[in-house]
Design a protein around this motif. Structure first.
Motif, PDB file in Angstrom:
ATOM      1  N   SER A   1     -12.595  10.515  26.539  1.00  0.00           N
ATOM      2  CA  SER A   1     -12.420  11.154  25.231  1.00  0.00           C
ATOM      3  C   SER A   1     -11.547  10.282  24.350  1.00  0.00           C
ATOM      4  O   SER A   1     -10.547   9.721  24.806  1.00  0.00           O
ATOM      5  N   ASN A   2     -11.961  10.162  23.096  1.00  0.00           N
ATOM      6  CA  ASN A   2     -11.218   9.382  22.119  1.00  0.00           C
ATOM      7  C   ASN A   2     -10.784  10.316  20.991  1.00  0.00           C
ATOM      8  O   ASN A   2     -11.614  10.960  20.343  1.00  0.00           O
ATOM      9  N   VAL A   3      -9.469  10.401  20.778  1.00  0.00           N
ATOM     10  CA  VAL A   3      -8.912  11.295  19.759  1.00  0.00           C
ATOM     11  C   VAL A   3      -8.303  10.448  18.652  1.00  0.00           C
ATOM     12  O   VAL A   3      -7.350   9.697  18.888  1.00  0.00           O
ATOM     13  N   ASP A   4      -8.866  10.556  17.459  1.00  0.00           N
ATOM     14  CA  ASP A   4      -8.351   9.825  16.302  1.00  0.00           C
ATOM     15  C   ASP A   4      -7.665  10.836  15.390  1.00  0.00           C
ATOM     16  O   ASP A   4      -8.284  11.807  14.945  1.00  0.00           O
ATOM     17  N   VAL A   5      -6.375  10.624  15.123  1.00  0.00           N
ATOM     18  CA  VAL A   5      -5.569  11.587  14.370  1.00  0.00           C
ATOM     19  C   VAL A   5      -5.060  10.944  13.089  1.00  0.00           C
ATOM     20  O   VAL A   5      -4.415   9.893  13.131  1.00  0.00           O
ATOM     21  N   ALA A   6      -5.374  11.576  11.951  1.00  0.00           N
ATOM     22  CA  ALA A   6      -4.814  11.156  10.660  1.00  0.00           C
ATOM     23  C   ALA A   6      -3.572  12.001  10.390  1.00  0.00           C
ATOM     24  O   ALA A   6      -3.618  13.229  10.466  1.00  0.00           O
ATOM     25  N   LEU A   7      -2.448  11.342  10.091  1.00  0.00           N
ATOM     26  CA  LEU A   7      -1.162  12.021   9.946  1.00  0.00           C
ATOM     27  C   LEU A   7      -0.666  11.964   8.501  1.00  0.00           C
ATOM     28  O   LEU A   7      -1.063  11.073   7.737  1.00  0.00           O
ATOM     29  N   SER A   8       0.185  12.893   8.153  1.00  0.00           N
ATOM     30  CA  SER A   8       0.823  12.865   6.831  1.00  0.00           C
ATOM     31  C   SER A   8       2.137  12.087   6.870  1.00  0.00           C
ATOM     32  O   SER A   8       2.729  11.793   5.832  1.00  0.00           O
ATOM     33  N   LYS A   9       2.598  11.761   8.089  1.00  0.00           N
ATOM     34  CA  LYS A   9       3.818  10.987   8.272  1.00  0.00           C
ATOM     35  C   LYS A   9       3.714  10.210   9.571  1.00  0.00           C
ATOM     36  O   LYS A   9       2.851  10.497  10.412  1.00  0.00           O
ATOM     37  N   ASN A  10       4.554   9.228   9.741  1.00  0.00           N
ATOM     38  CA  ASN A  10       4.533   8.425  10.964  1.00  0.00           C
ATOM     39  C   ASN A  10       5.182   9.187  12.127  1.00  0.00           C
ATOM     40  O   ASN A  10       6.182   9.885  11.939  1.00  0.00           O
ATOM     41  N   ILE A  11       4.577   9.025  13.322  1.00  0.00           N
ATOM     42  CA  ILE A  11       5.114   9.622  14.546  1.00  0.00           C
ATOM     43  C   ILE A  11       5.382   8.494  15.531  1.00  0.00           C
ATOM     44  O   ILE A  11       4.554   7.582  15.684  1.00  0.00           O
ATOM     45  N   THR A  12       6.498   8.543  16.213  1.00  0.00           N
ATOM     46  CA  THR A  12       6.858   7.497  17.172  1.00  0.00           C
ATOM     47  C   THR A  12       6.338   7.856  18.569  1.00  0.00           C
ATOM     48  O   THR A  12       6.005   9.018  18.851  1.00  0.00           O
ATOM     49  N   LEU A  13       6.269   6.835  19.429  1.00  0.00           N
ATOM     50  CA  LEU A  13       5.869   7.080  20.821  1.00  0.00           C
ATOM     51  C   LEU A  13       6.851   8.016  21.526  1.00  0.00           C
ATOM     52  O   LEU A  13       6.445   8.814  22.374  1.00  0.00           O
ATOM     53  N   GLU A  14       8.141   7.907  21.183  1.00  0.00           N
ATOM     54  CA  GLU A  14       9.154   8.767  21.803  1.00  0.00           C
ATOM     55  C   GLU A  14       8.923  10.232  21.480  1.00  0.00           C
ATOM     56  O   GLU A  14       9.218  11.121  22.288  1.00  0.00           O
ATOM     57  N   GLN A  15       8.339  10.518  20.317  1.00  0.00           N
ATOM     58  CA  GLN A  15       8.000  11.888  19.959  1.00  0.00           C
ATOM     59  C   GLN A  15       6.691  12.331  20.609  1.00  0.00           C
ATOM     60  O   GLN A  15       6.545  13.482  21.014  1.00  0.00           O
ATOM     61  N   LEU A  16       5.739  11.399  20.677  1.00  0.00           N
ATOM     62  CA  LEU A  16       4.383  11.751  21.087  1.00  0.00           C
ATOM     63  C   LEU A  16       4.236  11.923  22.595  1.00  0.00           C
ATOM     64  O   LEU A  16       3.589  12.871  23.072  1.00  0.00           O
ATOM     65  N   LYS A  17       4.822  11.022  23.376  1.00  0.00           N
ATOM     66  CA  LYS A  17       4.622  11.063  24.827  1.00  0.00           C
ATOM     67  C   LYS A  17       5.093  12.358  25.478  1.00  0.00           C
ATOM     68  O   LYS A  17       4.367  12.941  26.302  1.00  0.00           O
ATOM     69  N   PRO A  18       6.292  12.878  25.156  1.00  0.00           N
ATOM     70  CA  PRO A  18       6.698  14.163  25.759  1.00  0.00           C
ATOM     71  C   PRO A  18       5.763  15.308  25.393  1.00  0.00           C
ATOM     72  O   PRO A  18       5.498  16.192  26.219  1.00  0.00           O
ATOM     73  N   ALA A  19       5.241  15.291  24.158  1.00  0.00           N
ATOM     74  CA  ALA A  19       4.322  16.350  23.731  1.00  0.00           C
ATOM     75  C   ALA A  19       3.021  16.310  24.518  1.00  0.00           C
ATOM     76  O   ALA A  19       2.466  17.350  24.888  1.00  0.00           O
ATOM     77  N   LEU A  20       2.533  15.102  24.819  1.00  0.00           N
ATOM     78  CA  LEU A  20       1.274  14.968  25.562  1.00  0.00           C
ATOM     79  C   LEU A  20       1.454  15.261  27.052  1.00  0.00           C
ATOM     80  O   LEU A  20       0.510  15.681  27.727  1.00  0.00           O
ATOM     81  N   LYS A  21       2.655  15.057  27.585  1.00  0.00           N
ATOM     82  CA  LYS A  21       2.897  15.319  29.009  1.00  0.00           C
ATOM     83  C   LYS A  21       2.806  16.796  29.342  1.00  0.00           C
ATOM     84  O   LYS A  21       2.500  17.170  30.465  1.00  0.00           O
ATOM     85  N   ASP A  22       3.075  17.656  28.386  1.00  0.00           N
ATOM     86  CA  ASP A  22       3.087  19.095  28.623  1.00  0.00           C
ATOM     87  C   ASP A  22       1.696  19.724  28.561  1.00  0.00           C
ATOM     88  O   ASP A  22       1.565  20.944  28.638  1.00  0.00           O
ATOM     89  N   LEU A  23       0.655  18.905  28.412  1.00  0.00           N
ATOM     90  CA  LEU A  23      -0.700  19.446  28.258  1.00  0.00           C
ATOM     91  C   LEU A  23      -1.365  19.765  29.591  1.00  0.00           C
ATOM     92  O   LEU A  23      -2.423  20.383  29.618  1.00  0.00           O
ATOM     93  N   GLY A  24      -0.797  19.285  30.682  1.00  0.00           N
ATOM     94  CA  GLY A  24      -1.403  19.519  31.988  1.00  0.00           C
ATOM     95  C   GLY A  24      -2.559  18.584  32.299  1.00  0.00           C
ATOM     96  O   GLY A  24      -3.382  18.871  33.173  1.00  0.00           O
ATOM     97  N   ILE A  25      -2.647  17.446  31.568  1.00  0.00           N
ATOM     98  CA  ILE A  25      -3.692  16.449  31.823  1.00  0.00           C
ATOM     99  C   ILE A  25      -3.125  15.429  32.795  1.00  0.00           C
ATOM    100  O   ILE A  25      -2.088  14.811  32.541  1.00  0.00           O
ATOM    101  N   SER A  26      -3.805  15.250  33.933  1.00  0.00           N
ATOM    102  CA  SER A  26      -3.231  14.466  35.031  1.00  0.00           C
ATOM    103  C   SER A  26      -3.145  12.971  34.714  1.00  0.00           C
ATOM    104  O   SER A  26      -2.235  12.298  35.173  1.00  0.00           O
TER     105      SER A  26
END
Length: 289
Positions: free
Chosen positions: A35-60
């Protein structure tokens, strides 16, 4: 100077083969399941913000994340189900409530079919060119033209392998476009060689070499103008175009440069080499009358 250009092209080809054998290609989800997810944002997001959010999804499995200006691309090597899609959207929306999403999922069978069809499209186009040039000219022209085309396409593939650039369906479109432009330039030069052959008398190999040099010189500016005109368009698409056509534009820029190079410095000298061997064969096996 054909020997110098032969060595140069062979060196690039060998380097490309080494990288392809050791590193392979960086395939997109078009050619492998995921799966390829392309996200258009209204502001910049850092890896430090993004990685913890993605870890909580339950995707192994870990995603491959690419950050851009107000944009993020997240690629999973396995397919996400609808629940995981919604969870991912919710996680990123918490970071940016104005984010918009484009999710493309390719299953294993579809990925195999896309890869198979991509290979077929390139092979069929090359076969069609061989048949066309053989009928219009002769087999020596066809062989020289196809070597030049394969050279151009392989250089683009090698560059994408060396720099780990993503290979997707637009890359295949770019390769087919490059083949079209390259054969167009080559045919123009070959047509001038054929015309000069018709009205000239070539008794020795030196006469034939002078004829090829003359033919290339007569069509040189036309070849350069054509390549440069299309190069300008491809370059500005690369610099100012969107992310979705970035790899297409880059492949076009590289392919156009080497397409012009191969038409002038590879295809014509190679035909001359084949013609020289024909003359040598005729001299060593004269027909008795």
């Amino acid at each position: 100077m054909s020997r110098f250009f032969y060595i140069f092209s062979i060196a690039i080809t060998v380097a490309g083969l080494i990288f392809l054998a050791t590193m392979g290609l960086n395939y997109s989800v078009d050619f492998k399941a995921g799966s390829n997810v392309d996200v258009a944002l209204s502001k910049n997001i850092t890896l430090e913000q993004l990685k913890p959010a993605l870890k909580d999804l339950g995707i192994s499995h870990e995603p491959d994340i690419t950050l851009g200006e107000n944009r993020v691309n997240i690629r999973y090597d396995k397919e996400l189900d609808s629940n995981q899609d919604e969870a991912l959207k919710a996680a990123i929306t918490k970071l940016d409530d104005k984010a918009s999403f484009e999710i493309n999922t390719v299953d294993t069978e579809m990925a195999k079919e896309l890869a198979r069809n991509a290979i077929y499209s390139v092979l069929i186009s090359c076969l069609g060119i061989i048949i066309y040039v053989s009928i219009r000219f002769e087999w020596r022209f066809a062989l020289a033209a196809i070597v030049a085309l394969v050279h151009d396409a392989f250089i683009v593939v090698a560059v994408f392998s060396i720099f780990r650039l993503e290979v997707d369906l637009t890359f295949i479109v770019a390769v087919l476009t490059i083949i079209g432009y390259s054969i167009n330039d080559t045919i123009v030069i070959f047509d001038r060689i054929r015309e000069n052959l018709r009205f000239g008398k070539q008794k020795t190999y030196e006469d034939l070499k002078a004829l090829v040099n003359k033919s290339v010189a007569q069509t040189l500016m036309r070849s350069l103008y054509t390549a440069f005109t299309v190069f300008i368009a491809a370059f500005f698409l690369l610099v100012m175009g969107g992310e979705s056509i970035k790899m297409f534009s880059l492949a076009m820029v590289i392919g156009l440069l080497f397409g012009a190079y191969s038409s002038i410095f590879i295809a014509s000298p190679l035909w001359l080499l084949l013609k020289k061997r024909q003359k040598q064969t005729v001299k060593s096996n004269p027909t008795k009358v």
